[in-house]
Motif scaffolding. Structure first.
Motif, PDB file in Angstrom:
ATOM      1  N   HIS A 188       3.579  -3.046  -9.348  1.00 63.02           N
ATOM      2  CA  HIS A 188       3.836  -2.096 -10.433  1.00 63.02           C
ATOM      3  C   HIS A 188       5.188  -1.413 -10.250  1.00 63.02           C
ATOM      4  O   HIS A 188       5.965  -1.281 -11.207  1.00 63.02           O
ATOM      5  CB  HIS A 188       2.728  -1.042 -10.477  1.00 63.02           C
ATOM      6  N   THR A 189       5.481  -1.014  -9.005  1.00 59.08           N
ATOM      7  CA  THR A 189       6.757  -0.359  -8.723  1.00 59.08           C
ATOM      8  C   THR A 189       7.925  -1.283  -9.034  1.00 59.08           C
ATOM      9  O   THR A 189       8.945  -0.862  -9.587  1.00 59.08           O
ATOM     10  CB  THR A 189       6.816   0.090  -7.256  1.00 59.08           C
ATOM     11  N   ALA A 220       8.163   3.580  -2.118  1.00 59.16           N
ATOM     12  CA  ALA A 220       6.790   3.569  -2.603  1.00 59.16           C
ATOM     13  C   ALA A 220       5.846   3.209  -1.469  1.00 59.16           C
ATOM     14  O   ALA A 220       6.225   2.549  -0.501  1.00 59.16           O
ATOM     15  CB  ALA A 220       6.634   2.566  -3.744  1.00 59.16           C
ATOM     16  N   THR A 221       4.608   3.657  -1.593  1.00 62.32           N
ATOM     17  CA  THR A 221       3.551   3.290  -0.654  1.00 62.32           C
ATOM     18  C   THR A 221       2.341   2.839  -1.458  1.00 62.32           C
ATOM     19  O   THR A 221       2.181   3.208  -2.623  1.00 62.32           O
ATOM     20  CB  THR A 221       3.149   4.469   0.244  1.00 62.32           C
ATOM     21  N   GLY A 222       1.507   2.033  -0.860  1.00 66.90           N
ATOM     22  CA  GLY A 222       0.299   1.587  -1.545  1.00 66.90           C
ATOM     23  C   GLY A 222       0.022   0.123  -1.296  1.00 66.90           C
ATOM     24  O   GLY A 222       0.689  -0.535  -0.495  1.00 66.90           O
ATOM     25  N   ASP A 223      -0.967  -0.403  -2.019  1.00 70.71           N
ATOM     26  CA  ASP A 223      -1.339  -1.803  -1.845  1.00 70.71           C
ATOM     27  C   ASP A 223      -0.432  -2.704  -2.671  1.00 70.71           C
ATOM     28  O   ASP A 223       0.545  -2.258  -3.276  1.00 70.71           O
ATOM     29  CB  ASP A 223      -2.813  -2.013  -2.198  1.00 70.71           C
ATOM     30  N   HIS A 224      -0.782  -4.015  -2.687  1.00 72.21           N
ATOM     31  CA  HIS A 224       0.093  -4.968  -3.379  1.00 72.21           C
ATOM     32  C   HIS A 224       0.170  -4.694  -4.872  1.00 72.21           C
ATOM     33  O   HIS A 224       1.206  -4.951  -5.506  1.00 72.21           O
ATOM     34  CB  HIS A 224      -0.402  -6.405  -3.122  1.00 72.21           C
ATOM     35  N   ASN A 225      -0.893  -4.147  -5.451  1.00 68.27           N
ATOM     36  CA  ASN A 225      -0.852  -3.806  -6.875  1.00 68.27           C
ATOM     37  C   ASN A 225       0.182  -2.711  -7.141  1.00 68.27           C
ATOM     38  O   ASN A 225       0.935  -2.764  -8.122  1.00 68.27           O
ATOM     39  CB  ASN A 225      -2.232  -3.348  -7.355  1.00 68.27           C
ATOM     40  N   GLU A 226       0.204  -1.726  -6.242  1.00 66.13           N
ATOM     41  CA  GLU A 226       1.174  -0.636  -6.399  1.00 66.13           C
ATOM     42  C   GLU A 226       2.598  -1.154  -6.229  1.00 66.13           C
ATOM     43  O   GLU A 226       3.510  -0.753  -6.951  1.00 66.13           O
ATOM     44  CB  GLU A 226       0.891   0.454  -5.368  1.00 66.13           C
TER      45      GLU A 226
END
Length: 219
Positions: free
Chosen positions: A116-117, A107-113
């Motif tokens: 969620h992952t 996964a990639t993204g910010d801490h929220n992502e």
């Protein structure tokens, strides 16, 4: 009795064209589902696993199947071990193994992502644990712990724990074991490159152009 085999990487139906073209050992859901015609079936499983959703699709189709399903396990890891749980009778090669572990992804993204992952993966673990629990009768908590520890299970242990019903060759059971090695799941980038290579071949690209393209591939 119809005999089928699940071997190589468990992939989705949309990836099958590339694996077929380059003769990479694999099993897609339609390879099994399209063969379900009401007869009793025996499936030899020799796979280290693959995509969760594809494995669950095969598992669900086999659990719902009206014919008797016998599953003979050579090696069943990860998603393939979930598929093995669909057998009305599960038989293990004396040299075979089952492996259960946590679901994983990239996964990639910010801490929220990322948070969620993490939750999605935990939910997926609990969902798959239901298949093991239904077969073994073990508690959900036990199975989640075994998955968390990445547990490898021998034939004798599989019978003792309820993952299998018998060990092959010990009760006059008979099977033709299929040799197989695990193949990796191809990334989407690699899939796109292989599709381009396939198109190049079909368009009769020169050998030099083809080799230049192959040199750029990373598996």
């Amino acid at each position: 009795m119809k005999e089928l085999a699940i071997k190589g990487t468990i992939i989705d139906n949309n990836s099958k064209d590339v694996y077929d073209y380059f003769e990479i050992e694999h099993t897609a859901p339609k390879d099994i589902i399209n063969e379900l015609d009401g007869d009793d079936i025996k499936i030899t499983v020799n796979s280290y696993g693959g995509l969760v959703n594809a494995g669950v699709e095969i598992y669900t189709a086999l659990k719902a199947y009206e014919g008797n399903v016998t599953i003979d396990v050579v090696t069943a890891g990860s998603a393939a071990s979930v598929i093995a749980m669909a057998g009305d009778t599960v038989r293990m090669s004396p040299a075979g193994q089952l492996m259960i572990h946590n679901v994983w992804t990239q996964a990639t993204g910010d801490h929220n992502e990322m948070d969620h992952t993490s939750q999605v993966l935990k939910q997926a673990n609990h969902a798959l644990a239901n298949a093991y629990q239904l077969k073994t009768g073990r508690t959900h908590e036990e199975i989640i712990q075994w998955m968390d520890e990445e547990t490898w299970i021998t034939a004798k242990q599989a019978v003792e724990l309820g993952f299998a019903d018998e060990v092959l060759f010990t009760n006059d059971a008979n099977i033709s074991l299929l040799a197989s090695v695990g193949t990796p799941i191809l990334s989407q980038e690699t899939m796109n490159k292989l599709r381009q290579l396939k198109q190049n071949k079909q368009e009769n690209k020169t050998e030099e152009q083809e080799q230049s393209f192959i040199d750029q591939l990373f598996f």
